[in-house]
Enzyme design. Structure first.
Site, PDB file in Angstrom:
ATOM      1  N   HIS A  65       0.838  -1.203   0.000  1.00 19.84           N
ATOM      2  CA  HIS A  65       0.000   0.000   0.000  1.00 19.84           C
ATOM      3  C   HIS A  65       0.877   1.259   0.000  1.00 19.84           C
ATOM      4  CE1 HIS A  65      -3.612   2.340   1.318  1.00 19.84           C
ATOM      5  NE2 HIS A  65      -2.702   3.066   1.926  1.00 19.84           N
ATOM      6  N   GLU A  66       1.920   1.250   0.828  1.00 20.79           N
ATOM      7  CA  GLU A  66       2.809   2.418   0.895  1.00 20.79           C
ATOM      8  C   GLU A  66       3.619   2.572  -0.379  1.00 20.79           C
ATOM      9  OE1 GLU A  66       2.053   4.459   3.079  1.00 20.79           O
ATOM     10  OE2 GLU A  66       1.064   3.178   4.535  1.00 20.79           O
ATOM     11  N   HIS A  69       1.452   4.500  -2.611  1.00 16.81           N
ATOM     12  CA  HIS A  69       1.532   5.949  -2.379  1.00 16.81           C
ATOM     13  C   HIS A  69       2.790   6.523  -3.030  1.00 16.81           C
ATOM     14  CE1 HIS A  69      -1.952   6.643   0.093  1.00 16.81           C
ATOM     15  NE2 HIS A  69      -1.567   5.776   1.023  1.00 16.81           N
TER      16      HIS A  69
END
Length: 161
Positions: A65-66, A69
């Protein structure tokens, strides 16, 4: 994954993070904080912080998920992902709902690539695996939570509501 020559399952998510210029560290955060990413001032490197108290499969999703980003939301120095619902961007680094959806979709595609899910799911479906058995088996193969795999199978059309 193609550009990195990665075809292994489960996807070596920390190897992907390193290839994206990010170091991964695990720390004890408050329970509702899954992770965060902090970019270097020059934007070439980053540190992904992951809540060490979360289940290892949850930690894998947080790393992915990071990375999402990092890849999708350029220019943002700090992104903090907590269980709190945020409907706007603020100065504390909280992402918008749209950014969270994007990062979740990125993480799902990274950890559970559609061709690999299809290749693993089709024989189980042909063999008559129950919904529960299908989700459970694939979650183990891809080292993700059953919840994440269930959503991925829904989104890829292998399951329906």
């Amino acid at each position: 994954l193609d550009s990195l020559g990665i075809a292994d399952l489960p996807v070596p998510v920390e190897e992907v993070a390193r290839a994206c210029g990010a170091a991964v560290t695990r720390e004890r955060f408050r329970r509702d904080l899954s992770g965060m990413v902090v970019r270097d001032d020059d934007g070439d490197g980053a540190v992904i912080g992951v809540n060490s108290t979360h289940h290892p499969r949850r930690q894998r999703f947080t790393v992915a998920h990071e990375i999402g980003h990092l890849r999708l939301h350029k220019g943002r120095k700090l992104t903090v992902d907590s269980g709190l619902r945020v409907d706007y961007r603020d100065d504390a680094g909280n992402p918008t709902i749209a950014e969270e959806r994007d990062a979740n979709a990125f993480a799902a595609a990274l950890l559970m690539p559609a061709p690999a899910v299809q290749a693993q799911a089709e024989p189980l479906v042909r063999a008559g695996a129950t919904r529960s058995a299908l989700v459970s088996s694939l979650a183990r193969t891809f080292e993700v939570s059953e919840e994440a795999m269930g959503y991925r199978l829904l989104n890829l059309g292998f399951l329906s509501y």
